[in-house]
Design a protein around this motif. Sequence first.
Motif, PDB file in Angstrom:
ATOM      1  N   ASN A 149       0.837  -1.197   0.000  1.00  0.00           N
ATOM      2  CA  ASN A 149       0.000   0.000   0.000  1.00  0.00           C
ATOM      3  C   ASN A 149       0.877   1.254   0.000  1.00  0.00           C
ATOM      4  O   ASN A 149       1.779   1.372   0.851  1.00  0.00           O
ATOM      5  N   GLU A 150       0.665   2.140  -0.949  1.00  0.00           N
ATOM      6  CA  GLU A 150       1.263   3.488  -0.932  1.00  0.00           C
ATOM      7  C   GLU A 150       2.781   3.507  -0.842  1.00  0.00           C
ATOM      8  O   GLU A 150       3.355   4.291  -0.091  1.00  0.00           O
ATOM      9  N   ALA A 151       3.455   2.665  -1.628  1.00  0.00           N
ATOM     10  CA  ALA A 151       4.927   2.603  -1.567  1.00  0.00           C
ATOM     11  C   ALA A 151       5.591   3.656  -2.440  1.00  0.00           C
ATOM     12  O   ALA A 151       6.811   3.809  -2.408  1.00  0.00           O
ATOM     13  N   ILE A 152       4.802   4.374  -3.240  1.00  0.00           N
ATOM     14  CA  ILE A 152       5.373   5.365  -4.159  1.00  0.00           C
ATOM     15  C   ILE A 152       5.299   6.756  -3.543  1.00  0.00           C
ATOM     16  O   ILE A 152       4.323   7.106  -2.873  1.00  0.00           O
ATOM     17  N   SER A 153       6.345   7.537  -3.795  1.00  0.00           N
ATOM     18  CA  SER A 153       6.432   8.878  -3.219  1.00  0.00           C
ATOM     19  C   SER A 153       5.537   9.867  -3.972  1.00  0.00           C
ATOM     20  O   SER A 153       5.347   9.757  -5.184  1.00  0.00           O
ATOM     21  N   PRO A 186      -2.042 -19.103  -3.478  1.00  0.00           N
ATOM     22  CA  PRO A 186      -1.774 -18.955  -4.911  1.00  0.00           C
ATOM     23  C   PRO A 186      -2.997 -18.514  -5.714  1.00  0.00           C
ATOM     24  O   PRO A 186      -2.855 -18.045  -6.850  1.00  0.00           O
ATOM     25  N   ASP A 187      -4.195 -18.632  -5.137  1.00  0.00           N
ATOM     26  CA  ASP A 187      -5.403 -18.254  -5.886  1.00  0.00           C
ATOM     27  C   ASP A 187      -5.822 -16.798  -5.666  1.00  0.00           C
ATOM     28  O   ASP A 187      -6.692 -16.297  -6.377  1.00  0.00           O
ATOM     29  N   ALA A 188      -5.255 -16.145  -4.687  1.00  0.00           N
ATOM     30  CA  ALA A 188      -5.683 -14.761  -4.408  1.00  0.00           C
ATOM     31  C   ALA A 188      -5.120 -13.805  -5.465  1.00  0.00           C
ATOM     32  O   ALA A 188      -4.009 -13.985  -5.952  1.00  0.00           O
ATOM     33  N   ILE A 189      -5.919 -12.773  -5.810  1.00  0.00           N
ATOM     34  CA  ILE A 189      -5.432 -11.725  -6.714  1.00  0.00           C
ATOM     35  C   ILE A 189      -4.658 -10.732  -5.849  1.00  0.00           C
ATOM     36  O   ILE A 189      -5.154 -10.284  -4.805  1.00  0.00           O
ATOM     37  N   LEU A 190      -3.469 -10.372  -6.273  1.00  0.00           N
ATOM     38  CA  LEU A 190      -2.589  -9.567  -5.429  1.00  0.00           C
ATOM     39  C   LEU A 190      -2.397  -8.171  -6.013  1.00  0.00           C
ATOM     40  O   LEU A 190      -1.936  -8.010  -7.140  1.00  0.00           O
ATOM     41  N   PHE A 191      -2.719  -7.167  -5.185  1.00  0.00           N
ATOM     42  CA  PHE A 191      -2.769  -5.770  -5.651  1.00  0.00           C
ATOM     43  C   PHE A 191      -1.646  -4.905  -5.102  1.00  0.00           C
ATOM     44  O   PHE A 191      -1.263  -5.018  -3.932  1.00  0.00           O
ATOM     45  N   TYR A 192      -1.177  -4.008  -5.946  1.00  0.00           N
ATOM     46  CA  TYR A 192      -0.479  -2.822  -5.495  1.00  0.00           C
ATOM     47  C   TYR A 192      -1.552  -1.723  -5.413  1.00  0.00           C
ATOM     48  O   TYR A 192      -2.315  -1.536  -6.370  1.00  0.00           O
ATOM     49  N   ASN A 193      -1.621  -0.984  -4.297  1.00  0.00           N
ATOM     50  CA  ASN A 193      -2.723  -0.043  -4.060  1.00  0.00           C
ATOM     51  C   ASN A 193      -2.158   1.341  -3.735  1.00  0.00           C
ATOM     52  O   ASN A 193      -1.247   1.462  -2.922  1.00  0.00           O
ATOM     53  N   ASP A 194      -2.698   2.388  -4.356  1.00  0.00           N
ATOM     54  CA  ASP A 194      -2.168   3.727  -4.048  1.00  0.00           C
ATOM     55  C   ASP A 194      -3.193   4.824  -4.314  1.00  0.00           C
ATOM     56  O   ASP A 194      -4.228   4.594  -4.962  1.00  0.00           O
ATOM     57  N   TYR A 195      -2.890   6.036  -3.782  1.00  0.00           N
ATOM     58  CA  TYR A 195      -3.747   7.220  -3.962  1.00  0.00           C
ATOM     59  C   TYR A 195      -3.039   8.231  -4.857  1.00  0.00           C
ATOM     60  O   TYR A 195      -1.906   8.019  -5.274  1.00  0.00           O
ATOM     61  N   ASN A 196      -3.694   9.341  -5.137  1.00  0.00           N
ATOM     62  CA  ASN A 196      -3.177  10.323  -6.116  1.00  0.00           C
ATOM     63  C   ASN A 196      -2.842   9.618  -7.416  1.00  0.00           C
ATOM     64  O   ASN A 196      -1.886   9.978  -8.115  1.00  0.00           O
ATOM     65  N   GLU A 197      -3.639   8.602  -7.693  1.00  0.00           N
ATOM     66  CA  GLU A 197      -3.347   7.720  -8.824  1.00  0.00           C
ATOM     67  C   GLU A 197      -3.656   8.362 -10.173  1.00  0.00           C
ATOM     68  O   GLU A 197      -3.262   7.844 -11.207  1.00  0.00           O
ATOM     69  N   THR A 198      -4.358   9.511 -10.166  1.00  0.00           N
ATOM     70  CA  THR A 198      -4.620  10.175 -11.454  1.00  0.00           C
ATOM     71  C   THR A 198      -3.627  11.307 -11.696  1.00  0.00           C
ATOM     72  O   THR A 198      -3.646  11.925 -12.756  1.00  0.00           O
ATOM     73  N   GLY A 222      -2.899  -7.171  -9.780  1.00  0.00           N
ATOM     74  CA  GLY A 222      -3.904  -6.118  -9.750  1.00  0.00           C
ATOM     75  C   GLY A 222      -3.329  -4.777  -9.351  1.00  0.00           C
ATOM     76  O   GLY A 222      -2.304  -4.700  -8.662  1.00  0.00           O
ATOM     77  N   LEU A 223      -4.016  -3.741  -9.802  1.00  0.00           N
ATOM     78  CA  LEU A 223      -3.683  -2.383  -9.379  1.00  0.00           C
ATOM     79  C   LEU A 223      -4.921  -1.779  -8.710  1.00  0.00           C
ATOM     80  O   LEU A 223      -5.996  -1.716  -9.320  1.00  0.00           O
ATOM     81  N   GLY A 224      -4.746  -1.363  -7.473  1.00  0.00           N
ATOM     82  CA  GLY A 224      -5.843  -0.745  -6.725  1.00  0.00           C
ATOM     83  C   GLY A 224      -5.740   0.769  -6.806  1.00  0.00           C
ATOM     84  O   GLY A 224      -4.701   1.350  -6.482  1.00  0.00           O
ATOM     85  N   LEU A 225      -6.822   1.390  -7.244  1.00  0.00           N
ATOM     86  CA  LEU A 225      -6.877   2.852  -7.342  1.00  0.00           C
ATOM     87  C   LEU A 225      -7.732   3.316  -6.173  1.00  0.00           C
ATOM     88  O   LEU A 225      -8.931   3.013  -6.114  1.00  0.00           O
TER      89      LEU A 225
END
Length: 353
Positions: A149-153, A186-198, A222-225
Amino acid sequence: MRPGYFLLIVLLLSLQSGFSQSLSNRYSEFFTIGVAITPRSTTTDEAKLIVSQFNSVTAENAMKMGPVHPQEDQYNWAGPDSIVAFAQSSGMKVRGHTLVWHNQTPAWIFKDANGQEVNKEILLKRLKEHITTVVTRYRGKIYAWDVVNEAISDNPNEYLRNSNWLKICGPEYINLAFQWAHDADPDAILFYNDYNETDPVKREKIYRLISELKSQGVPVSGLGLQAHWNIYHPSAAQIDSALQLYSKLNVNLQVTELDLSVYPSGPDSTFKPGTIPAEFTPQQEQKQIEKYREIFAIFRKYKKQITSITFWNISDRRSWLDNFPVRGRKNYPLLFDKDLKPKRAFDAVMNFQ
Ligand code: XIL
């Protein structure tokens, strides 16, 4: 027409209109419709609304590392277990939130017994233990996890956020977190999730991170917006451009934390703490109706890529935005009012061709 047939048609029509009053039914051809909840909300009058309007839930806080794993040898399962049980008994899906984040971390995780900062080896061992334990417990019950979650600056001159995770482990913690979550389920969908995504600068960094992870064979699917937006911003064009870019990633796109604040973002010099709660003005209401209509039209346009939309909180009775970023300022960001009744923005989301 025979009276029996007539009654049957009336019954079918009224059933249909009853169904179409629910977000999850209206959007069944498009996306799963979720909501962030607390364990308590499963026991109050909110429970009925959750079950009737939504078909997915996320724990607003209960599954985060701090609340669920407050001491090295202690896990608090009561809250998350009750949310998962509630969802299962009502036939709802569960999105897991979240495995690695810079906020709501327990203090012990970065420190040794003498209060000194731990080294990379120890921190990664702790992270692996945490992820494996939590994901394994809900294997087969939680279909999607926000792994990182939110690893990007947000700083345009910086790529990854300079969190304790990055400082101690380097960027590898991201790859490993996905790998460990995948090994545990192994069956779960795995997301990177972040804000200010636009945001035009941040969206390139998000695109870069997912592309790099994928090219390294990391199991990110997956990508979580988050979509913590407001009635003024971002514009339809900005949302559309971001979705266009993210569609090229070929991962599941999910809107994970939607709300539309009725205030512009940032500090508010006009708000005086301790005064009567700010009213929901007719102007705010009108703008919010239009914005909700606009963003759902965009989401529908991307129905091939977007698989789920989750609202962050149930109703205007309580939202995390009542205290953030301005302490004590009441907000009205959701589709249901404080009495749990649908607002006019609800109709704007429901009525489309
Ligand atoms: C928020 C919760 O809603 C609050 O109750 C808590 O005090 C702080 O966290 N991005 C996220 C969510 O990924 O986990 C945050 O949730 C909101 C911002």
